[in-house]
Each structure stands twice: as structure tokens, then as C-alpha cells.
Design a protein around this motif. Structure first.
Motif, PDB file in Angstrom:
ATOM      1  N   ARG A 119       0.868  -1.242  -0.047  1.00 57.61           N
ATOM      2  CA  ARG A 119       0.188  -0.033   0.036  1.00 57.61           C
ATOM      3  C   ARG A 119       0.857   1.227   0.040  1.00 57.61           C
ATOM      4  N   TYR A 122       3.219   1.253  -3.661  1.00 54.14           N
ATOM      5  CA  TYR A 122       2.422   0.996  -4.786  1.00 54.14           C
ATOM      6  C   TYR A 122       0.949   1.439  -4.709  1.00 54.14           C
ATOM      7  N   GLN A 124      -0.916   3.487  -6.320  1.00 53.50           N
ATOM      8  CA  GLN A 124      -1.746   3.371  -7.511  1.00 53.50           C
ATOM      9  C   GLN A 124      -2.611   2.262  -7.630  1.00 53.50           C
ATOM     10  N   LEU A 125      -2.115   1.130  -6.904  1.00 50.94           N
ATOM     11  CA  LEU A 125      -2.840  -0.177  -6.870  1.00 50.94           C
ATOM     12  C   LEU A 125      -4.145  -0.331  -5.999  1.00 50.94           C
ATOM     13  N   PHE A 126      -4.203   0.656  -5.073  1.00 53.29           N
ATOM     14  CA  PHE A 126      -5.069   0.603  -3.675  1.00 53.29           C
ATOM     15  C   PHE A 126      -6.061   1.992  -3.997  1.00 53.29           C
ATOM     16  N   SER A 127      -7.230   1.620  -4.147  1.00 49.73           N
ATOM     17  CA  SER A 127      -8.214   2.695  -4.170  1.00 49.73           C
ATOM     18  C   SER A 127      -8.691   3.129  -2.747  1.00 49.73           C
TER      19      SER A 127
END
Length: 151
Positions: A119, A122, A124-127
């Protein structure tokens, strides 16, 4: 006999047995008289106190006529025979058996730390809902660990 008293022996399943004893009898005599061969398995509780001293007399314990002694039969004779005195219990050295139950909390902690690592590195992978869920799971896990080990 004229100086005998009756003591009610109450078991966990709410059954009772009446014992006729003398006030001079000891806890050990009571165990051997009513539970022959099972003395080491029997635990007596009177007024919330575990009667561990086998040499104490019923009179010294203030056990009078028609008193109730709670009886518990332990399954393992060796644990009943080696029951430590509650006032002199040594701290546990932490020798735990290796099993899946003992490894579950550390494994979940490692997985949670890995998810937090991803988290942070990265994003951008977690909304936003995924981040809020991760915070919720972390708080829930923290309360679980504190409830289990925080005593």
C-alpha cells in the motif's frame, strides 16, 4: 456417632452425596474415605478456596454440619498431584508447542505487514475504499491481539 457432622459433596453435574465425617477428620481422610483410589484426581473447593493441604482438619477449615464442599474430578491424575500453590506460581518460561493455532497470529501479522508495504510503495494499486478496508482490518486485528495477549 454423636459428634459426627454431615457434609454435602456437590459435583459439577449438580448431583450431591452426603458424607458423614468427624470434625477432626482431615481433607485427605475425607478423600480416601469417599473416593478410594481416586484421591489424587479429586479437588475439593470450600467457600471459593481450593483445599490443597491434605493434613488440615475440617474443624480448622470451619466446615460445620450441612456445609457444601464442591468436588471436581480431574481427568489427569498427574496434574492433580502436582498442582502448584497459587501463591508461589513461577512465571511461565514460554515453552509453547508448535502448532497451527500458535502460528496463526504471527502469520496474519506478516500478511498484514506485506499488504501495508504494498500500500505504501504501490499507491496506484489501492483505491480509497481498499485503503479504508485495510485500516479497518488492521484496527480489528490489533484489538484481537490485545484481547488475546494483553492480559
Amino acid at each position: 456417632c454423636s459428634d459426627c457432622i454431615t457434609v454435602r459433596l456437590k459435583f459439577l453435574n449438580d448431583t450431591e452425596e452426603v458424607a458423614v465425617v468427624r470434625p477432626e477428620d482431615t481433607v485427605g481422610v475425607l478423600k480416601s474415605k469417599y473416593f478410594p483410589g481416586q484421591e489424587s484426581q479429586m479437588k475439593f473447593i470450600y467457600r471459593g478456596q481450593l483445599l490443597q493441604d491434605q493434613g488440615r482438619t475440617l474443624r480448622s477449615l470451619h466446615i460445620t454440619d450441612n456445609c457444601v464442599i464442591h468436588c471436581h474430578r480431574s481427568r489427569n491424575a498427574s496434574t492433580a498431584a502436582t498442582l502448584p500453590d497459587p501463591g508461589t506460581v513461577a512465571p511461565d518460561t514460554g515453552s509453547l508447542a508448535l502448532s497451527a493455532g500458535n502460528l496463526l497470529v504471527p502469520a496474519l501479522m506478516v500478511v498484514l505487514a506485506a499488504v501495508w508495504y504494498f500500500r505504501i510503495n504501490y499507491r496506484q494499486l489501492f483505491s480509497t475504499p481498499a485503503t479504508v478496508s485495510l485500516v479497518g482490518v488492521t484496527v480489528l486485528f490489533t484489538f484481537l491481539v490485545l484481547g488475546m495477549y494483553g492480559q
